[in-house]
Design a protein around this motif. Structure first.
Motif, PDB file in Angstrom:
ATOM      1  N   VAL A  67       0.926  -0.944  -0.241  1.00  0.00           N
ATOM      2  CA  VAL A  67      -0.048  -0.051   0.207  1.00  0.00           C
ATOM      3  C   VAL A  67       0.167   1.393   0.307  1.00  0.00           C
ATOM      4  N   GLY A  68       0.531   2.190  -0.890  1.00  0.00           N
ATOM      5  CA  GLY A  68       1.632   3.300  -1.255  1.00  0.00           C
ATOM      6  C   GLY A  68       2.171   3.250  -2.315  1.00  0.00           C
ATOM      7  N   ALA A  69       2.049   3.711  -3.220  1.00  0.00           N
ATOM      8  CA  ALA A  69       3.584   4.054  -4.581  1.00  0.00           C
ATOM      9  C   ALA A  69       4.587   5.368  -4.335  1.00  0.00           C
ATOM     10  N   GLY A  82       7.246   1.772  -1.960  1.00  0.00           N
ATOM     11  CA  GLY A  82       6.241   0.784  -1.930  1.00  0.00           C
ATOM     12  C   GLY A  82       6.586   0.661  -3.869  1.00  0.00           C
ATOM     13  N   PRO A  83       6.759   1.246  -4.791  1.00  0.00           N
ATOM     14  CA  PRO A  83       7.467   0.940  -6.120  1.00  0.00           C
ATOM     15  C   PRO A  83       8.907  -0.136  -5.898  1.00  0.00           C
ATOM     16  N   THR A  84      10.126   0.477  -5.196  1.00  0.00           N
ATOM     17  CA  THR A  84      10.530  -0.203  -5.409  1.00  0.00           C
ATOM     18  C   THR A  84      10.927  -1.543  -4.898  1.00  0.00           C
ATOM     19  N   LEU A  85       9.893  -1.948  -4.137  1.00  0.00           N
ATOM     20  CA  LEU A  85       9.922  -2.933  -2.876  1.00  0.00           C
ATOM     21  C   LEU A  85       9.363  -3.888  -3.882  1.00  0.00           C
ATOM     22  N   ALA A  86       8.297  -3.827  -4.267  1.00  0.00           N
ATOM     23  CA  ALA A  86       7.063  -4.617  -5.679  1.00  0.00           C
ATOM     24  C   ALA A  86       8.214  -4.329  -6.537  1.00  0.00           C
ATOM     25  N   ALA A 144       8.769  -1.244 -12.036  1.00  0.00           N
ATOM     26  CA  ALA A 144       7.149  -1.714 -10.682  1.00  0.00           C
ATOM     27  C   ALA A 144       6.485  -2.631 -11.922  1.00  0.00           C
ATOM     28  N   ARG A 145       5.498  -1.048 -12.954  1.00  0.00           N
ATOM     29  CA  ARG A 145       4.814  -1.917 -13.707  1.00  0.00           C
ATOM     30  C   ARG A 145       5.308  -2.755 -14.989  1.00  0.00           C
ATOM     31  N   ARG A 146       6.850  -2.909 -15.116  1.00  0.00           N
ATOM     32  CA  ARG A 146       6.959  -3.678 -15.941  1.00  0.00           C
ATOM     33  C   ARG A 146       7.853  -5.297 -14.934  1.00  0.00           C
ATOM     34  N   ALA A 147       8.144  -5.048 -14.097  1.00  0.00           N
ATOM     35  CA  ALA A 147       8.305  -6.233 -12.898  1.00  0.00           C
ATOM     36  C   ALA A 147       6.892  -7.654 -13.230  1.00  0.00           C
ATOM     37  N   PRO A 148       7.683  -8.273 -13.576  1.00  0.00           N
ATOM     38  CA  PRO A 148       6.387  -9.469 -13.904  1.00  0.00           C
ATOM     39  C   PRO A 148       5.743 -10.136 -12.063  1.00  0.00           C
TER      40      PRO A 148
END
Length: 373
Positions: A10-12, A16-20, A118-122
């Motif tokens: 929760v939180g971008a 957030g996106p770095t961990l994702a 993050a969006r392009r990560a699998p």
């Protein structure tokens, strides 16, 4: 509507996106089944903030460890060689170690670059929704997901083995996860910010910190496109911010920077934001099972030394390495052990930056004859 994942974040913002991205890429080839990760954010439009624009060398090192160093090449940034501290006519350079540099950039551009990776990560889903509450198991009280509301006002539920709350300084879930916390965020003051053009720093490529009498300190650093950020520390909100800067700040600045700053005060947007201090709290033992805090929701320090993003990125480096070894994210005993280990592994860097930020703030904003002589 409901969906199920291994990890909900929760939180971008920064964390957030770095961990994702880190979890998706580090575990993709190691697990029997790839992680399913959801990154939930109220709005994926570019954020407009006047802080978190300067990344220290340690933060750049963490980006490289995460495979995200290309983020800094996705947009314009300015190289920084260190800090220059000026008091009256006396100044001293504090250079970064040889071979290292800092970078300054527009905050929103950096966040959008992290989100794009993050969006392009699998197996990472980016979901625009407002998280309104935690869902818990009625019998065990373990967190098993979140309730949310989308842009159309429709209620949504998302479930996961593990929920990570990286929803920033004003986190809605801090108390729900930590219970009776030993610490609450304490507001330490404000930062006033202004974009200045055509300014020449006293020492090129160095972020300049100017110690003033009865005001400040002031920080100046270069941004891309011939723009410069001016930040002014405020212990309290003055009745007239512009008048305070004109009367108490500008006359104490070096004569070489006054004219462009005076012009910016007439033509640019003058902004003010509060800043907070929050010591970190141990997680994994007495905190709520199934969820934990990350980023500013867990730990904040004075922004004067620009260390917040470095702490967050280093936290993700350590945490993602530890979590990459976990097969079952629903095993809270294993997750608890990771969180306890993470608490101690993050201390050397996080505690140093936290201590320095508060010490610098107290030193350079101090009043009285001994400090100003």
């Amino acid at each position: 509507m409901s969906s199920s994942y291994n990890v909900l974040i929760v939180g971008a913002g920064v964390a957030g996106p770095t961990l994702a991205y880190a979890l998706a890429t580090k575990t993709y080839a190691k697990r029997s089944a790839p992680l399913r990760i959801a990154l939930l954010e109220r709005s994926f439009s570019r954020p407009d903030r006047m802080v978190a624009e300067l990344l220290q060398p340690g933060g750049i090192t963490s980006l490289k460890k995460l495979g995200l160093e290309s983020c800094l090449g996705d947009f314009g940034s300015a190289s920084l060689s260190g800090f220059y501290v000026l008091r009256g006519e006396q100044g001293i350079c504090a250079s970064f170690p040889e071979g290292y540099e800092g970078r300054a950039f527009e905050h929103g551009e950096f966040i959008m670059a992290l989100r794009d990776h993050a969006r392009r990560a699998p197996n990472v889903d980016m979901i625009e929704t407002t998280v309104t509450g935690l869902i818990e198991n009625e019998d065990t009280h373990r967190v098993i997901g979140v309730r949310a509301s989308n842009a159309d006002g429709q209620s949504e539920s998302y479930f996961a083995d593990l929920v990570v709350l990286a929803d920033g300084s004003l986190s809605k879930f801090r108390t729900a996860v930590l219970g009776n916390m030993p610490y609450e965020p304490s507001q330490k003051g404000y930062l006033a910010g202004l974009i200045v053009r055509d300014l020449e720093l006293p020492v090129p490529k160095y972020a300049t910190m100017i110690v003033l009498k009865g005001a400040g300190p002031v920080v100046l650093y270069e941004l891309p496109n011939n723009e410069y950020r001016m930040l002014v520390e405020l212990k309290a909100a003055p009745p007239d911010l512009k008048e305070h800067i004109l009367r108490d700040v500008v006359p104490q600045l070096p004569s070489s920077v006054r004219a462009p700053i005076l012009d910016a005060l007439e033509t640019s947007r003058l902004r003010r934001v509060p800043h907070y201090y929050l010591p970190p709290t141990k997680q994994g033992e007495s905190s709520r099972a199934g969820a934990f805090l990350l980023g500013d929701s867990l730990n904040m320090r004075h922004p004067l030394t620009a260390g917040g993003m470095t702490v967050a990125l280093n936290d993700v480096v350590i945490l993602s390495d530890l979590l990459a070894r976990i097969e079952n994210f629903g095993n809270w005993d294993e997750i608890s052990a990771v969180l306890r280990k993470w608490t101690y592994m993050r201390k050397p860097l996080a505690s140093t930056i936290n201590t320095m930020s508060m010490s610098w703030a107290g030193l350079f904003a101090a009043e009285g004859t001994p400090m100003l002589a």
